[in-house]
Design an enzyme around this catalytic site. Sequence first.
Site, PDB file in Angstrom:
ATOM      1  N   GLY A   1      -7.820 -11.376   8.394  1.00 38.61           N
ATOM      2  CA  GLY A   1      -7.254 -10.041   8.534  1.00 38.61           C
ATOM      3  C   GLY A   1      -7.995  -9.133   9.479  1.00 38.61           C
ATOM      4  O   GLY A   1      -7.744  -7.935   9.506  1.00 38.61           O
TER       5      GLY A   1
ATOM      6  N   HIS B   1      12.654  -4.312   2.035  1.00 38.65           N
ATOM      7  CA  HIS B   1      11.541  -4.931   1.314  1.00 38.65           C
ATOM      8  C   HIS B   1      10.221  -4.773   2.069  1.00 38.65           C
ATOM      9  O   HIS B   1       9.320  -5.580   1.936  1.00 38.65           O
ATOM     10  CB  HIS B   1      11.846  -6.408   1.054  1.00 38.65           C
TER      11      HIS B   1
ATOM     12  N   ASP C   1      -2.553 -16.056  12.256  1.00 39.74           N
ATOM     13  CA  ASP C   1      -2.449 -15.351  13.548  1.00 39.74           C
ATOM     14  C   ASP C   1      -3.837 -14.957  14.073  1.00 39.74           C
ATOM     15  O   ASP C   1      -3.997 -14.713  15.269  1.00 39.74           O
ATOM     16  CB  ASP C   1      -1.531 -14.123  13.443  1.00 39.74           C
TER      17      ASP C   1
ATOM     18  N   TRP D   1       7.841  -1.472   2.776  1.00 43.68           N
ATOM     19  CA  TRP D   1       7.682  -0.031   2.645  1.00 43.68           C
ATOM     20  C   TRP D   1       9.017   0.612   2.268  1.00 43.68           C
ATOM     21  O   TRP D   1       9.518   1.517   2.921  1.00 43.68           O
ATOM     22  CB  TRP D   1       7.083   0.578   3.914  1.00 43.68           C
TER      23      TRP D   1
ATOM     24  N   ASP E   1       0.797  -1.231   0.000  1.00 46.04           N
ATOM     25  CA  ASP E   1       0.000   0.000   0.000  1.00 46.04           C
ATOM     26  C   ASP E   1       0.831   1.283   0.000  1.00 46.04           C
ATOM     27  O   ASP E   1       0.342   2.328   0.395  1.00 46.04           O
ATOM     28  CB  ASP E   1      -0.977  -0.018   1.182  1.00 46.04           C
TER      29      ASP E   1
HETATM   30  N1  LIG Z   1       7.077  -7.003   3.018  1.00 43.97           N
HETATM   31  C1  LIG Z   1       6.018  -6.399   3.547  1.00 43.97           C
HETATM   32  N2  LIG Z   1       6.045  -5.075   3.784  1.00 43.97           N
HETATM   33  C2  LIG Z   1       4.969  -4.466   4.322  1.00 43.97           C
HETATM   34  C3  LIG Z   1       3.773  -5.159   4.602  1.00 43.97           C
HETATM   35  C4  LIG Z   1       3.773  -6.564   4.347  1.00 43.97           C
HETATM   36  O1  LIG Z   1       2.787  -7.258   4.595  1.00 43.97           O
HETATM   37  N3  LIG Z   1       4.905  -7.130   3.825  1.00 43.97           N
HETATM   38  N4  LIG Z   1       2.689  -4.514   5.097  1.00 43.97           N
HETATM   39  C5  LIG Z   1       2.643  -3.052   5.008  1.00 43.97           C
HETATM   40  C6  LIG Z   1       1.666  -2.563   5.981  1.00 43.97           C
HETATM   41  S1  LIG Z   1       0.036  -2.596   5.545  1.00 43.97           S
HETATM   42  C7  LIG Z   1       2.024  -2.078   7.164  1.00 43.97           C
HETATM   43  S2  LIG Z   1       0.822  -1.525   8.212  1.00 43.97           S
HETATM   44  C8  LIG Z   1       3.430  -1.960   7.547  1.00 43.97           C
HETATM   45  C9  LIG Z   1       3.714  -2.480   8.936  1.00 43.97           C
HETATM   46  O2  LIG Z   1       5.093  -2.508   9.132  1.00 43.97           O
HETATM   47  P1  LIG Z   1       5.729  -1.987  10.450  1.00 43.97           P
HETATM   48  O3  LIG Z   1       5.150  -0.677  10.814  1.00 43.97           O
HETATM   49  O4  LIG Z   1       7.180  -1.986  10.310  1.00 43.97           O
HETATM   50  O5  LIG Z   1       5.178  -3.058  11.503  1.00 43.97           O
HETATM   51  P2  LIG Z   1       5.692  -4.525  11.861  1.00 43.97           P
HETATM   52  O6  LIG Z   1       6.624  -5.029  10.819  1.00 43.97           O
HETATM   53  O7  LIG Z   1       4.512  -5.322  12.179  1.00 43.97           O
HETATM   54  O8  LIG Z   1       6.489  -4.322  13.213  1.00 43.97           O
HETATM   55  C10 LIG Z   1       7.467  -3.301  13.358  1.00 43.97           C
HETATM   56  C11 LIG Z   1       8.152  -3.397  14.690  1.00 43.97           C
HETATM   57  O9  LIG Z   1       7.238  -3.228  15.777  1.00 43.97           O
HETATM   58  C12 LIG Z   1       7.827  -3.869  16.889  1.00 43.97           C
HETATM   59  N5  LIG Z   1       6.839  -3.999  17.954  1.00 43.97           N
HETATM   60  C13 LIG Z   1       6.083  -5.082  18.290  1.00 43.97           C
HETATM   61  N6  LIG Z   1       5.261  -4.781  19.318  1.00 43.97           N
HETATM   62  C14 LIG Z   1       5.510  -3.473  19.641  1.00 43.97           C
HETATM   63  C15 LIG Z   1       4.967  -2.578  20.618  1.00 43.97           C
HETATM   64  O10 LIG Z   1       4.074  -2.903  21.388  1.00 43.97           O
HETATM   65  N7  LIG Z   1       5.451  -1.318  20.627  1.00 43.97           N
HETATM   66  C16 LIG Z   1       6.449  -0.900  19.790  1.00 43.97           C
HETATM   67  N8  LIG Z   1       6.864   0.358  19.885  1.00 43.97           N
HETATM   68  N9  LIG Z   1       6.986  -1.731  18.886  1.00 43.97           N
HETATM   69  C17 LIG Z   1       6.495  -2.988  18.800  1.00 43.97           C
HETATM   70  C18 LIG Z   1       8.363  -5.155  16.300  1.00 43.97           C
HETATM   71  O11 LIG Z   1       9.399  -5.670  17.108  1.00 43.97           O
HETATM   72  C19 LIG Z   1       8.847  -4.712  14.930  1.00 43.97           C
HETATM   73  O12 LIG Z   1      10.234  -4.518  14.872  1.00 43.97           O
HETATM   74  O13 LIG Z   1       4.253  -2.699   6.677  1.00 43.97           O
HETATM   75  C20 LIG Z   1       4.005  -2.464   5.321  1.00 43.97           C
HETATM   76  N10 LIG Z   1       5.042  -3.140   4.599  1.00 43.97           N
HETATM   77  N1  LIG Z   2      -4.689 -10.577  12.582  1.00 45.67           N
HETATM   78  C1  LIG Z   2      -4.208  -9.493  11.965  1.00 45.67           C
HETATM   79  N2  LIG Z   2      -5.029  -8.739  11.209  1.00 45.67           N
HETATM   80  C2  LIG Z   2      -4.548  -7.668  10.537  1.00 45.67           C
HETATM   81  C3  LIG Z   2      -3.192  -7.293  10.614  1.00 45.67           C
HETATM   82  C4  LIG Z   2      -2.332  -8.093  11.443  1.00 45.67           C
HETATM   83  O1  LIG Z   2      -1.120  -7.829  11.558  1.00 45.67           O
HETATM   84  N3  LIG Z   2      -2.880  -9.172  12.081  1.00 45.67           N
HETATM   85  N4  LIG Z   2      -2.738  -6.213   9.891  1.00 45.67           N
HETATM   86  C5  LIG Z   2      -3.689  -5.175   9.537  1.00 45.67           C
HETATM   87  C6  LIG Z   2      -3.124  -4.260   8.522  1.00 45.67           C
HETATM   88  S1  LIG Z   2      -1.719  -3.394   8.967  1.00 45.67           S
HETATM   89  C7  LIG Z   2      -3.682  -4.059   7.305  1.00 45.67           C
HETATM   90  S2  LIG Z   2      -3.065  -2.837   6.242  1.00 45.67           S
HETATM   91  C8  LIG Z   2      -4.857  -4.836   6.869  1.00 45.67           C
HETATM   92  C9  LIG Z   2      -4.710  -5.261   5.403  1.00 45.67           C
HETATM   93  O2  LIG Z   2      -5.867  -5.786   4.957  1.00 45.67           O
HETATM   94  P1  LIG Z   2      -6.050  -6.056   3.373  1.00 45.67           P
HETATM   95  O3  LIG Z   2      -5.390  -4.970   2.586  1.00 45.67           O
HETATM   96  O4  LIG Z   2      -7.475  -6.266   3.152  1.00 45.67           O
HETATM   97  O5  LIG Z   2      -5.137  -7.323   3.144  1.00 45.67           O
HETATM   98  P2  LIG Z   2      -5.473  -8.863   3.002  1.00 45.67           P
HETATM   99  O6  LIG Z   2      -6.376  -9.316   4.086  1.00 45.67           O
HETATM  100  O7  LIG Z   2      -4.187  -9.544   2.841  1.00 45.67           O
HETATM  101  O8  LIG Z   2      -6.314  -8.986   1.665  1.00 45.67           O
HETATM  102  C10 LIG Z   2      -5.873  -8.578   0.436  1.00 45.67           C
HETATM  103  C11 LIG Z   2      -6.476  -9.527  -0.582  1.00 45.67           C
HETATM  104  O9  LIG Z   2      -6.655  -8.811  -1.779  1.00 45.67           O
HETATM  105  C12 LIG Z   2      -6.353  -9.639  -2.881  1.00 45.67           C
HETATM  106  N5  LIG Z   2      -5.995  -8.716  -3.955  1.00 45.67           N
HETATM  107  C13 LIG Z   2      -4.820  -8.109  -4.169  1.00 45.67           C
HETATM  108  N6  LIG Z   2      -4.913  -7.264  -5.210  1.00 45.67           N
HETATM  109  C14 LIG Z   2      -6.185  -7.317  -5.649  1.00 45.67           C
HETATM  110  C15 LIG Z   2      -6.881  -6.653  -6.709  1.00 45.67           C
HETATM  111  O10 LIG Z   2      -6.329  -5.841  -7.438  1.00 45.67           O
HETATM  112  N7  LIG Z   2      -8.193  -6.965  -6.870  1.00 45.67           N
HETATM  113  C16 LIG Z   2      -8.817  -7.862  -6.075  1.00 45.67           C
HETATM  114  N8  LIG Z   2     -10.106  -8.082  -6.275  1.00 45.67           N
HETATM  115  N9  LIG Z   2      -8.182  -8.511  -5.074  1.00 45.67           N
HETATM  116  C17 LIG Z   2      -6.884  -8.241  -4.869  1.00 45.67           C
HETATM  117  C18 LIG Z   2      -5.243 -10.511  -2.385  1.00 45.67           C
HETATM  118  O11 LIG Z   2      -5.236 -11.735  -3.098  1.00 45.67           O
HETATM  119  C19 LIG Z   2      -5.598 -10.694  -0.907  1.00 45.67           C
HETATM  120  O12 LIG Z   2      -6.290 -11.867  -0.676  1.00 45.67           O
HETATM  121  O13 LIG Z   2      -5.003  -6.001   7.679  1.00 45.67           O
HETATM  122  C20 LIG Z   2      -5.037  -5.718   9.059  1.00 45.67           C
HETATM  123  N10 LIG Z   2      -5.402  -6.947   9.745  1.00 45.67           N
HETATM  124  S1  SF4 Z   3       7.337  -1.414  -1.546  1.00 47.82           S
HETATM  125 FE1  SF4 Z   3       7.326  -3.099  -3.051  1.00 47.82          FE
HETATM  126  S2  SF4 Z   3       5.235  -3.905  -3.070  1.00 47.82           S
HETATM  127 FE2  SF4 Z   3       5.181  -1.907  -2.063  1.00 47.82          FE
HETATM  128  S3  SF4 Z   3       4.628  -0.495  -3.722  1.00 47.82           S
HETATM  129 FE3  SF4 Z   3       6.896  -0.527  -3.569  1.00 47.82          FE
HETATM  130  S4  SF4 Z   3       7.520  -2.103  -5.048  1.00 47.82           S
HETATM  131 FE4  SF4 Z   3       5.335  -2.396  -4.688  1.00 47.82          FE
HETATM  132 MO   LIG Z   4      -1.239  -1.837   7.297  1.00 54.53          MO
END
Ligand SMILES: Nc1nc2c(c(=O)[nH]1)N[C@H]1C(S)=C(S)[C@@H](COP(=O)(O)OP(=O)(O)OC[C@H]3O[C@@H](n4cnc5c(=O)[nH]c(N)nc54)[C@H](O)[C@@H]3O)O[C@H]1N2
Ligand SMILES: Nc1nc2c(c(=O)[nH]1)N[C@H]1C(S)=C(S)[C@@H](COP(=O)(O)OP(=O)(O)OC[C@H]3O[C@@H](n4cnc5c(=O)[nH]c(N)nc54)[C@H](O)[C@@H]3O)O[C@H]1N2
Ligand code: SF4
Ligand SMILES: [Mo]
Length: 756
Positions: free
Chosen positions: A437, A190, A706, A192, A30
């Site tokens: 999720g 890798h 989870d 954000w 995102d």
């Molecule tokens: N490859 C990859 N990149 C992603 C995503 C992904 O799914 N895959 N998801 C994207 C999304 S939607 C999001 S929201 C971001 C999330 O990415 P980040 O904001 O980086 O969150 P996390 O990787 O869950 O955890 C980050 C840190 O929080 C620490 N932590 C755990 N519990 C606590 C606490 O209670 N307090 C504090 N201060 N720290 C704590 C953990 O040790 C960890 O080092 O990543 C984005 N980037």
């Molecule tokens: N238990 C738990 N819940 C969480 C989190 C957690 O750490 N733990 N993290 C939270 C966070 S930070 C976030 S940002 C949210 C993320 O929540 P979402 O962004 O809703 O992420 P996902 O649940 O992985 O669902 C994304 C789905 O979209 C599908 N998809 C991808 N691209 C497209 C498209 O272009 N079109 C269509 N139709 N489908 C597509 C993928 O196959 C995938 O199944 O979840 C939150 N929920």
């Molecule tokens: S960090 Fe990776 S997955 Fe996210 S937008 Fe950039 S290239 Fe795409």
């Molecule tokens: Mo997120």
Amino acid sequence: MTEVPAENELAVDALESPVVDKHMICASCDIACPVVAKVRDGRVIRIRSSYKPSLRENICVKGIYAHKGFENPARITHPLKRVGERGSGKWQQVTWEDALDDIAQRLTRVVDRYGPEALAVATSEWNTSVDNGAGRRFMNLLGSPNWISGVALCAGNTAAINRMVYGWFPNPDFGKTDCIVLFGHNPKKHSWTPVYNKIRKAQARGAKLIVMDPRRSENAELADVWLPLRAGTDAAMAFGWLNVIIEEELYDRAFVDTWTVGFDALKQRAAEYPLERVAAITGVDAQLIRQAARMYAQAKSAIIPWTPITDQQLNSTSAIRLQCTLRALTGNIDVPGGELLQGFNPDIVSQSELELHESLSDTQKAKQLGADTHPAFTYRGMAALGEPTARVWGREYANLMTGCYMANPLATFKAMADGVPYPVKAFISLGNNTMMGLANLQTIYRAMMNQDLIVVHEHVKTPTAQLADYILPGDSWLERPLMYEAFGWTATVAVTDKAIEPPGECRSVYTFWHDLAARMGLGASFPWATLEDVYDYRLRKLGVSFREFVATRQFHAPAPQYRKYETTGFATPSGKVELYSSVLESLNFDPLPYYREAPGSSASFPLMLFMGVRDDPFFQTGQRHIPELRRLCPEPKTYLHADDARSAGIEEGEWIELETASGKVRARAEIRDDMPRGLVRIPHGWWLPESQEGKENLSGAWVFSDAMVTSDDEAYMDREQGIPHLKGLPCRILKVDKASATKLVVPQLNRTGAGA
Ligand SMILES: Nc1nc2c(c(=O)[nH]1)N[C@H]1C(S)=C(S)[C@@H](COP(=O)(O)OP(=O)(O)OC[C@H]3O[C@@H](n4cnc5c(=O)[nH]c(N)nc54)[C@H](O)[C@@H]3O)O[C@H]1N2
Ligand SMILES: Nc1nc2c(c(=O)[nH]1)N[C@H]1C(S)=C(S)[C@@H](COP(=O)(O)OP(=O)(O)OC[C@H]3O[C@@H](n4cnc5c(=O)[nH]c(N)nc54)[C@H](O)[C@@H]3O)O[C@H]1N2
Ligand code: SF4
Ligand SMILES: [Mo]
């Protein structure tokens, strides 16, 4: 750290047909990196970073391999209709026309019998973006307020709470700032990637970095100060900082006097958390806390970038408000190097406007699920901000990060499962793996099994899709034109054309809503037949068509204007930064931030867990079906300290079962010296697409998600928002014995990730 393939592995044979560059915005996570898709013969053969020098480093492994996922045989390319009982895994291919006709008829029956509020919709940020607000528009015209999204656990709830304090969700100015504070947030090469790069660039020109993280994370390693706090205590830590800043008079007195309300009350509340108490709660040395607070407050400019860590705790509302308070006290709002309140882009029709929130009647808004108990991001919670938002930003409704005006997800699942306070019987999930999720899987499963109609718009057969009546094939970001407005956050607009045609019968979520609306008597409100027509409409104030825009500009962002509040005031009821929240007070919550302790460890559950640390190759619950990515991380892993592993008789690489009061989850043990004693990491989003589908196994979600161990107990829930606590849950770990381990679906997986 994940290794990116060397350039030569991706080399293109120069003798074949010409390769065309298509400038795209990646939506495999995102953060929206501009990337280049190389297209030959209607196929994407490679994805690389932008040619612009400033953007060159902004690509990660998920972006590089995105096309492999979209071409994967697991991709759903035609509408599927369930033919066996729900969750039996039996499907029949049908036409879009038949599917939409039947969905419209069944939805009409639900609406006639139970009212429009009996429809709930779950979606992701991206799909709300791609639909251009069409889904909300459809629901608002139909009469349902029950919209939920994963952003309730991410930037969506943060945006809503930020609006309560100073009227908009601020955008950090990484480029000019002198100090960056990460509340746990840990962008990596890798994860954000652009944010990771911005932090590194800021550090290279001398900006300070302060990291709060229980674990010695990648950013903690590189920080000037690392505060190794106990999980879930971020709000208490912020109180410590406030005390230092107030006691040592490090705050911007002129700003506080002129532009805030409630400073004296806040001061009294902060005094309840003297540094010694904060040190005891967080487990961090008081002097170190003082040093960090001074570094932040004395920096010429400073930012606290948004973080999901404080979106996912039982003190979320307070922690987010305290971050807002720190920004305000140090005068870092709407100034260069601080955090900018950017408002709507005046030159385009915003998504909020297209959503037609004003069309939903007050009676229907009042039915929004969870609004009575946990109202913060519901219509009720946001109501008092309507007039001020119109005054300052020109429109009553500002759906920032698509997270304002949501129903409460847990309340929605309870209504779906038990019919309380009223039945919800139709559910549409768009690009959102709802089962996994939104916590907790057991309740969501009951909710799904009690539906008359479930429609899932997806790429693959996720556990959520496996329970659907219809799985509709979604297009991907390489296959549709896009107008991106940063989820309503930053006033920046970017457009891209599609790189290739969608495979089979894949269609956009916009088309789905458009075609469903036509069948439900709402067609007149959806006059735009295609995405391009919508974009033409949205760009009309600029006097250009989408085609002209995409050919000439790609980006449009108004020049930043600082301290706009000096002329407009803030978009809050008082027109000032509300350190004491009139909005929360009117909703009968504590108008000041506070810290509440979660139930701690016990003899039965001696350890604590957190969910998080993103796995490099996957976005959330996705991508595990892509062999190129799966081989980089074939299985879910816990992280734990060597002493905790030893106490449980667990060795590196063994399968363990982790149990909380709510359920169990399995993962392989990874013993790491960056983990503190007593804390265990659970990765988010694991299921095994290669394993058996259907409700009994849900492709392994029952064992590896989870969402099996999250709690929907009020003791672990944020009071104001009603979101679950993912950072600090009591748990125990057990070694999985060999006999039971062989029953796992996971050992069938071969190392390419393709499954046995
Ligand atoms: N490859 C990859 N990149 C992603 C995503 C992904 O799914 N895959 N998801 C994207 C999304 S939607 C999001 S929201 C971001 C999330 O990415 P980040 O904001 O980086 O969150 P996390 O990787 O869950 O955890 C980050 C840190 O929080 C620490 N932590 C755990 N519990 C606590 C606490 O209670 N307090 C504090 N201060 N720290 C704590 C953990 O040790 C960890 O080092 O990543 C984005 N980037
Ligand atoms: N238990 C738990 N819940 C969480 C989190 C957690 O750490 N733990 N993290 C939270 C966070 S930070 C976030 S940002 C949210 C993320 O929540 P979402 O962004 O809703 O992420 P996902 O649940 O992985 O669902 C994304 C789905 O979209 C599908 N998809 C991808 N691209 C497209 C498209 O272009 N079109 C269509 N139709 N489908 C597509 C993928 O196959 C995938 O199944 O979840 C939150 N929920
Ligand atoms: S960090 Fe990776 S997955 Fe996210 S937008 Fe950039 S290239 Fe795409
Ligand atoms: Mo997120």
